[in-house]
Design an enzyme around this catalytic site. Sequence first.
Site, PDB file in Angstrom:
ATOM      1  N   LYS A  15       5.539  16.601   8.812  1.00  0.00           N
ATOM      2  CA  LYS A  15       4.164  17.118   8.866  1.00  0.00           C
ATOM      3  C   LYS A  15       3.535  16.960  10.245  1.00  0.00           C
ATOM      4  O   LYS A  15       2.737  17.809  10.651  1.00  0.00           O
ATOM      5  CB  LYS A  15       3.288  16.514   7.766  1.00  0.00           C
ATOM      6  CG  LYS A  15       2.953  15.057   7.971  1.00  0.00           C
ATOM      7  CD  LYS A  15       2.140  14.510   6.808  1.00  0.00           C
ATOM      8  CE  LYS A  15       2.167  13.004   6.802  1.00  0.00           C
ATOM      9  NZ  LYS A  15       1.802  12.320   8.048  1.00  0.00           N
ATOM     10  N   ARG A  90      -5.852  10.461   2.612  1.00  0.00           N
ATOM     11  CA  ARG A  90      -4.635   9.884   2.087  1.00  0.00           C
ATOM     12  C   ARG A  90      -4.832   9.280   0.710  1.00  0.00           C
ATOM     13  O   ARG A  90      -3.886   8.738   0.144  1.00  0.00           O
ATOM     14  CB  ARG A  90      -4.186   8.774   3.037  1.00  0.00           C
ATOM     15  CG  ARG A  90      -2.706   8.773   3.329  1.00  0.00           C
ATOM     16  CD  ARG A  90      -2.545   7.851   4.509  1.00  0.00           C
ATOM     17  NE  ARG A  90      -1.212   7.582   4.877  1.00  0.00           N
ATOM     18  CZ  ARG A  90      -0.597   8.139   5.940  1.00  0.00           C
ATOM     19  NH1 ARG A  90      -1.187   9.052   6.659  1.00  0.00           N
ATOM     20  NH2 ARG A  90       0.603   7.775   6.250  1.00  0.00           N
ATOM     21  N   ARG A 129      14.881   8.612  12.581  1.00  0.00           N
ATOM     22  CA  ARG A 129      13.772   8.458  13.525  1.00  0.00           C
ATOM     23  C   ARG A 129      13.649   6.996  13.969  1.00  0.00           C
ATOM     24  O   ARG A 129      13.338   6.719  15.123  1.00  0.00           O
ATOM     25  CB  ARG A 129      12.458   8.912  12.865  1.00  0.00           C
ATOM     26  CG  ARG A 129      11.260   8.820  13.792  1.00  0.00           C
ATOM     27  CD  ARG A 129      10.015   9.431  13.182  1.00  0.00           C
ATOM     28  NE  ARG A 129       9.327   8.494  12.312  1.00  0.00           N
ATOM     29  CZ  ARG A 129       8.279   8.807  11.563  1.00  0.00           C
ATOM     30  NH1 ARG A 129       7.803  10.040  11.554  1.00  0.00           N
ATOM     31  NH2 ARG A 129       7.689   7.908  10.814  1.00  0.00           N
ATOM     32  N   ARG A 135       9.851   3.034  15.930  1.00  0.00           N
ATOM     33  CA  ARG A 135       8.503   2.728  15.440  1.00  0.00           C
ATOM     34  C   ARG A 135       8.567   1.471  14.586  1.00  0.00           C
ATOM     35  O   ARG A 135       9.446   1.333  13.739  1.00  0.00           O
ATOM     36  CB  ARG A 135       7.998   3.908  14.607  1.00  0.00           C
ATOM     37  CG  ARG A 135       6.788   4.571  15.222  1.00  0.00           C
ATOM     38  CD  ARG A 135       6.387   5.802  14.464  1.00  0.00           C
ATOM     39  NE  ARG A 135       5.799   5.507  13.172  1.00  0.00           N
ATOM     40  CZ  ARG A 135       5.199   6.416  12.423  1.00  0.00           C
ATOM     41  NH1 ARG A 135       5.105   7.665  12.848  1.00  0.00           N
ATOM     42  NH2 ARG A 135       4.679   6.100  11.271  1.00  0.00           N
ATOM     43  N   ARG A 146       5.911   2.579   2.221  1.00  0.00           N
ATOM     44  CA  ARG A 146       5.029   3.699   2.572  1.00  0.00           C
ATOM     45  C   ARG A 146       5.250   4.879   1.640  1.00  0.00           C
ATOM     46  O   ARG A 146       4.311   5.540   1.228  1.00  0.00           O
ATOM     47  CB  ARG A 146       5.235   4.113   4.033  1.00  0.00           C
ATOM     48  CG  ARG A 146       4.483   3.167   4.990  1.00  0.00           C
ATOM     49  CD  ARG A 146       5.093   3.096   6.375  1.00  0.00           C
ATOM     50  NE  ARG A 146       5.207   4.356   7.032  1.00  0.00           N
ATOM     51  CZ  ARG A 146       6.290   4.755   7.738  1.00  0.00           C
ATOM     52  NH1 ARG A 146       7.330   3.970   7.860  1.00  0.00           N
ATOM     53  NH2 ARG A 146       6.298   5.907   8.325  1.00  0.00           N
TER      54      ARG A 146
HETATM   55  P1  ADP Z   1       3.547   8.201   8.121  1.00  0.00           P
HETATM   56  O1  ADP Z   1       3.116   9.485   7.492  1.00  0.00           O
HETATM   57  O2  ADP Z   1       4.992   8.191   8.508  1.00  0.00           O
HETATM   58  O3  ADP Z   1       3.155   6.990   7.343  1.00  0.00           O
HETATM   59  P2  ADP Z   1       1.293   8.215   9.966  1.00  0.00           P
HETATM   60  O4  ADP Z   1       1.382   8.326  11.441  1.00  0.00           O
HETATM   61  O5  ADP Z   1       0.633   9.319   9.230  1.00  0.00           O
HETATM   62  O6  ADP Z   1       2.821   8.055   9.505  1.00  0.00           O
HETATM   63  O7  ADP Z   1       0.590   6.840   9.550  1.00  0.00           O
HETATM   64  C1  ADP Z   1       1.055   5.604  10.015  1.00  0.00           C
HETATM   65  C2  ADP Z   1       0.227   4.482   9.402  1.00  0.00           C
HETATM   66  O8  ADP Z   1      -1.139   4.590   9.839  1.00  0.00           O
HETATM   67  C3  ADP Z   1       0.148   4.464   7.879  1.00  0.00           C
HETATM   68  O9  ADP Z   1       1.257   3.830   7.262  1.00  0.00           O
HETATM   69  C4  ADP Z   1      -1.162   3.703   7.659  1.00  0.00           C
HETATM   70  O10 ADP Z   1      -0.974   2.313   7.859  1.00  0.00           O
HETATM   71  C5  ADP Z   1      -2.028   4.215   8.799  1.00  0.00           C
HETATM   72  N1  ADP Z   1      -2.817   5.402   8.386  1.00  0.00           N
HETATM   73  C6  ADP Z   1      -2.683   6.662   8.882  1.00  0.00           C
HETATM   74  N2  ADP Z   1      -3.551   7.502   8.287  1.00  0.00           N
HETATM   75  C7  ADP Z   1      -4.245   6.757   7.391  1.00  0.00           C
HETATM   76  C8  ADP Z   1      -5.262   7.039   6.442  1.00  0.00           C
HETATM   77  N3  ADP Z   1      -5.761   8.283   6.279  1.00  0.00           N
HETATM   78  N4  ADP Z   1      -5.739   6.022   5.698  1.00  0.00           N
HETATM   79  C9  ADP Z   1      -5.277   4.786   5.827  1.00  0.00           C
HETATM   80  N5  ADP Z   1      -4.301   4.433   6.679  1.00  0.00           N
HETATM   81  C10 ADP Z   1      -3.777   5.409   7.452  1.00  0.00           C
END
Ligand code: ADP
Length: 196
Positions: A15, A90, A129, A135, A146
């Site tokens: 995404k 989310r 990845r 990461r 996650r």
């Molecule tokens: P991924 O989809 O692989 O988890 P993201 O870059 O979207 O990667 O998010 C990484 C982390 O950032 C999440 O696991 C969470 O800890 C935090 N995060 C990102 N977006 C949100 C959100 N909308 N609400 C709460 N935590 C978030």
Amino acid sequence: MTARLLIVGPQGSGKGTQGVRIAQAFLVPAISTGDVFRANISEGTELGRQVQAIIEAGNLVPDALTSEVVRDRLAQDDAAAGFLLDGYPRNLAQVADLDAFLDARGETLDAVIELDVAREESIARLTKRAEEQGRTDDTADVIAHRLSIYESETAPILGVYRERGIVDAIDGVGTLDEITERILVALIARGLSPEA
Ligand code: ADP
């Protein structure tokens, strides 16, 4: 034209990559909450310090903090004519927060892109990845955590948007170009036209 878009999909669905491509096609900013948090962590800001341990454990950052970040970002000039949000909302509480921000601006979402990939495919991509990017939240245990949060908290937001008739479910397996094309075809069918 304006386009107010969300892209939703499990970790490893691609995404982030597709979000950037679609945002470029519509000339709107791609806003990834994960990227904002990671930038703050690497810059050592107060926000970065608050969220670092949460992100490393694969948990969600508290809604109030996350929604404040998004509200501030949407208030910037470049988001006035549209945006693509990646990774927000989310959970259902964040859906309500986003609705409130947009209502206050007299705006609504145009489309929600649901990027579908099977759990095994997600895990395979994330493991790859992890080797390439290192990461800190891409370890096997944290990946599984996650994904389970995605399934329990994030997937339900699609039901809300489906009721509004704005979800386009896209098969996330294929080449990057094929998937971008599928998304663009779906958005064009909704009457949204890319600029480039
Ligand atoms: P991924 O989809 O692989 O988890 P993201 O870059 O979207 O990667 O998010 C990484 C982390 O950032 C999440 O696991 C969470 O800890 C935090 N995060 C990102 N977006 C949100 C959100 N909308 N609400 C709460 N935590 C978030």
